[in-house]
Scaffold this motif. Structure first.
Motif, mmCIF file in Angstrom:
data_model
loop_
_atom_site.group_PDB
_atom_site.id
_atom_site.type_symbol
_atom_site.label_atom_id
_atom_site.label_comp_id
_atom_site.label_asym_id
_atom_site.label_seq_id
_atom_site.Cartn_x
_atom_site.Cartn_y
_atom_site.Cartn_z
ATOM 1 N N VAL A 53 0.820 -1.206 0.000
ATOM 2 C CA VAL A 53 0.000 0.000 0.000
ATOM 3 C C VAL A 53 0.860 1.264 0.000
ATOM 4 N N LEU A 54 1.773 1.357 0.986
ATOM 5 C CA LEU A 54 2.487 2.625 1.154
ATOM 6 C C LEU A 54 3.578 2.825 0.104
ATOM 7 N N LEU A 55 4.406 1.809 -0.111
ATOM 8 C CA LEU A 55 5.516 1.985 -1.053
ATOM 9 C C LEU A 55 5.041 2.303 -2.471
ATOM 10 N N PRO A 56 4.018 1.607 -3.001
ATOM 11 C CA PRO A 56 3.562 1.976 -4.348
ATOM 12 C C PRO A 56 3.114 3.431 -4.446
ATOM 13 N N VAL A 57 2.483 3.927 -3.377
ATOM 14 C CA VAL A 57 2.041 5.328 -3.403
ATOM 15 C C VAL A 57 3.235 6.272 -3.325
ATOM 16 N N ALA A 58 4.220 5.878 -2.513
ATOM 17 C CA ALA A 58 5.363 6.774 -2.303
ATOM 18 C C ALA A 58 6.375 6.685 -3.445
#
Lengths: 288, 312
Positions: free
Chosen positions: A188-193
């Motif tokens: 979730v977080l890494l793809p967004v970041a």
């Protein structure tokens, strides 16, 4: 005491100041323009396929920068994976796992201080540690490790900012679906970041490509070296080539033109990298 | 009463819970691994300090510390070598001072223009253009100083030597303009508009608002940006190495060739000083001095911007 004369004086100084501030901010642009013009005027004539694919030579009209281009590429082959892995890992630890407290503050201050250490000091560290103590010699690996340490603080800080910019509801939604912490980070977080992390890494990379001082200290010779074929070969890079040709230009004026041509190549690479960063940022960055 | 379906669900939930538990357990080592990566930046700092410190001590066993810090003669390669750091310190201080004379007024004026005067559209063009200036490698500035700025300056100042401190100082200042401009602009833009509006309401002109409201309110950020600029100038290497030569003059005459601490390090390492010689160790003593100076500046900048930060 308010008089009409005083009022006019205030209005005129106001206008004058406005003009002065504008002029000052245009000065930087003017220098940029002169610099680019000078470099292109001096070097463009020397830029041809022979120059790009030729080997180093003491004869200005036969000299080429193939070795330096390869050296720069090999250097990046060391710097990119290392800084991405360590930089993003550190950012994840500091933002997601580390408890807010003394230790975290200390590490954060340390990273900020490292970012301010002059590049030449990193060169001395690399020369002492990698080239001499570990006895690598002045090979790509030694230069790459040194450069990695140099740009690591930049990668860490920009990755941290990327993680911090993610709205908390994304993570909470993921936890609410029963995901573990690592699943949340990974899916979730890494793809967004990722886009803004990539932007930060590219900017750090362009710093590493243009940096000269640490490599001078490590001891890249001005010799005619064979083209480096792996990270254990001796190497030179574009900025080093510019350096040697610039100081040698007092011996032979043509060397200055070679330096200018190399600068055009270097600036083109940096420009393309920065353009990529901007495109990635504009295209893939999500707003919430 | 439980039906067969409920029991099946119950079992399924149990399996899921088990799986979740196993995952969490497996993830326990992750923070440890990430922490080890984080430690690398701490190790880097320790590495720098240990390397500089230990070799500097070896140097001070050969050359008295007093002689190093008070000596005005630096002749590392002569028959009777002398290791006074003052010529290098003076070179660094002078080149930094020249850079600041250029960078502070121009950087601040640019910041004021961007923050107070420029229209949104114009600002959107000007800011990236200045960032371009900041992104140019220092080696390119060195080339520019040596092959363009020095010859141009010589038209006006005939006594200027081919390598001198003035030209790299000026170019270094130009290099630092974007840094001071962007950091100061951030500080000025964080001054709330209510303060400006109050002053405008009293009939102040834009210049008066800038001078008497915005700048005082943003002062800590502005000073911090200047201190960071100084630190950057002290550590700058390639521009001075190329354009200022390697004469170890102890003079205030900036039209002459002079050497900075950074340029000395380049000269000694480039000359392949063999390990174990006094010249080789002098490298670390100079680097240590440089490191302490820049670290102090960076910490000062952070202290100023934290300690005197105005909260609105």
């Amino acid at each position: 005491m308010v008089t009409r004369g005083y009022f006019r004086y205030r209005m005129i100084t106001n206008q004058f100041a406005r003009f002065a501030f504008l002029a000052a901010s245009l000065f930087g642009l003017l220098v940029l323009f002169v610099l680019l013009y000078r470099v292109i005027e001096q070097g463009a004539g020397w830029l041809n396929s022979g120059f790009l694919t030729g080997r180093l030579s003491t004869q200005p009209d036969q000299a080429g920068i193939k070795g330096a281009v390869f050296g720069t590429l090999w250097l990046m082959a060391v710097v990119i994976p290392l800084t991405t892995m360590v930089g993003v890992g550190t950012a994840i630890y500091l933002e997601m796992y580390a408890k807010k407290g003394k230790l975290r503050g200390l590490i954060q201050t340390n990273i900020a201080n490292l970012a301010g250490v002059p590049s030449i000091v990193y060169g001395i560290l690399g020369m002492t540690l990698f080239v001499r103590a570990l006895d690598f010699g002045n090979i790509v690996l030694a230069g790459g490790l040194t450069m990695s340490l140099l740009v690591l603080p930049i990668v860490i800080v920009s990755s941290q900012e990327a993680i911090r910019a993610i709205p908390s509801f994304l993570g909470e939604a993921s936890y609410g679906l029963g995901a573990t912490k690592w699943q949340t980070i990974k899916s979730v977080l890494l793809p967004v970041a990722l886009p803004s992390m990539l932007t930060g890494s590219i900017l750090a990379l362009s710093r590493a490509i243009g940096e000269t001082a640490p490599l001078v200290v490590i001891g890249i010779p001005a010799l005619l070296l064979p083209i480096p074929m792996n990270i254990f070969d001796k190497f030179t890079v574009l900025p080093m080539q510019i350096y040697y040709w610039t100081i040698d230009s007092s011996l032979l004026a043509e060397y200055a033109n070679l330096a200018a041509a190399t600068i055009i190549v270097l600036l083109t690479i940096l420009f393309l990298l920065n353009a990529t960063a901007i495109i990635i940022r504009n295209k893939f960055e999500q707003r919430f | 009463m439980l039906t067969r379906q409920d029991t099946a669900k119950e079992i399924h939930f149990q399996q899921l819970a088990e799986r979740h538990k196993r995952r969490v357990a497996r993830e326990r080592w992750l923070p440890v691994g990430l922490f080890l990566l984080t430690l690398l930046s701490v190790i880097t700092t320790i590495g720098i300090v240990v390397v500089l410190f230990s070799e500097t001590i070896s140097f001070f066993q050969r050359v008295p510390i007093i002689e190093f810090f008070t000596g005005t003669v630096l002749k590392p390669l002569s028959q009777t070598p002398q290791f006074g750091v003052l010529p290098l310190l003076l070179g660094t201080v002078l080149s930094t001072a020249i850079a600041m004379v250029v960078a502070v007024p121009l950087g601040l004026m640019t910041a004021i223009y961007l923050s107070e005067y420029a229209s949104a559209r114009w600002r959107k063009f000007l800011k990236p253009a200045l960032e371009l200036l900041a992104g140019i490698p220092t080696i390119v500035y060195g080339f520019f100083a040596f092959t363009f700025v020095t010859p141009v300056l010589r038209e006006w100042i005939p006594s200027l030597q081919a390598t001198n401190l003035l030209s790299p100082g000026i170019v270094m200042g130009i290099m630092i303009i974007p840094m001071i401009a962007s950091l100061s602009e951030d500080a000025m833009r964080s001054v709330p508009n209510a303060l400006r509006d109050g002053a405008f309401g009293l009939g102040a002109t834009k210049l008066e608002v800038t001078r008497k409201v915005v700048i005082p309110a943003a002062l800590s950020g502005i000073i911090a940006s200047v201190v960071l600029g100084i630190s950057r100038a002290i550590g700058e290497t390639m521009i001075v190495t190329i354009a200022s030569g390697s004469s170890k003059n102890f003079t205030l005459n900036i039209t002459e060739s002079m050497q900075t601490m950074t340029a000395y390090i380049v000269e000694v390492t480039g000359g392949d000083a063999s390990a174990g010689t006094t010249v080789y160790y002098s490298l670390y003593a100079v680097a240590m001095t440089l490191f302490v100076f820049t670290l102090a500046m960076n910490m000062l900048a952070r202290y100023i911007s934290n300690r005197f930060k105005e909260e609105y």
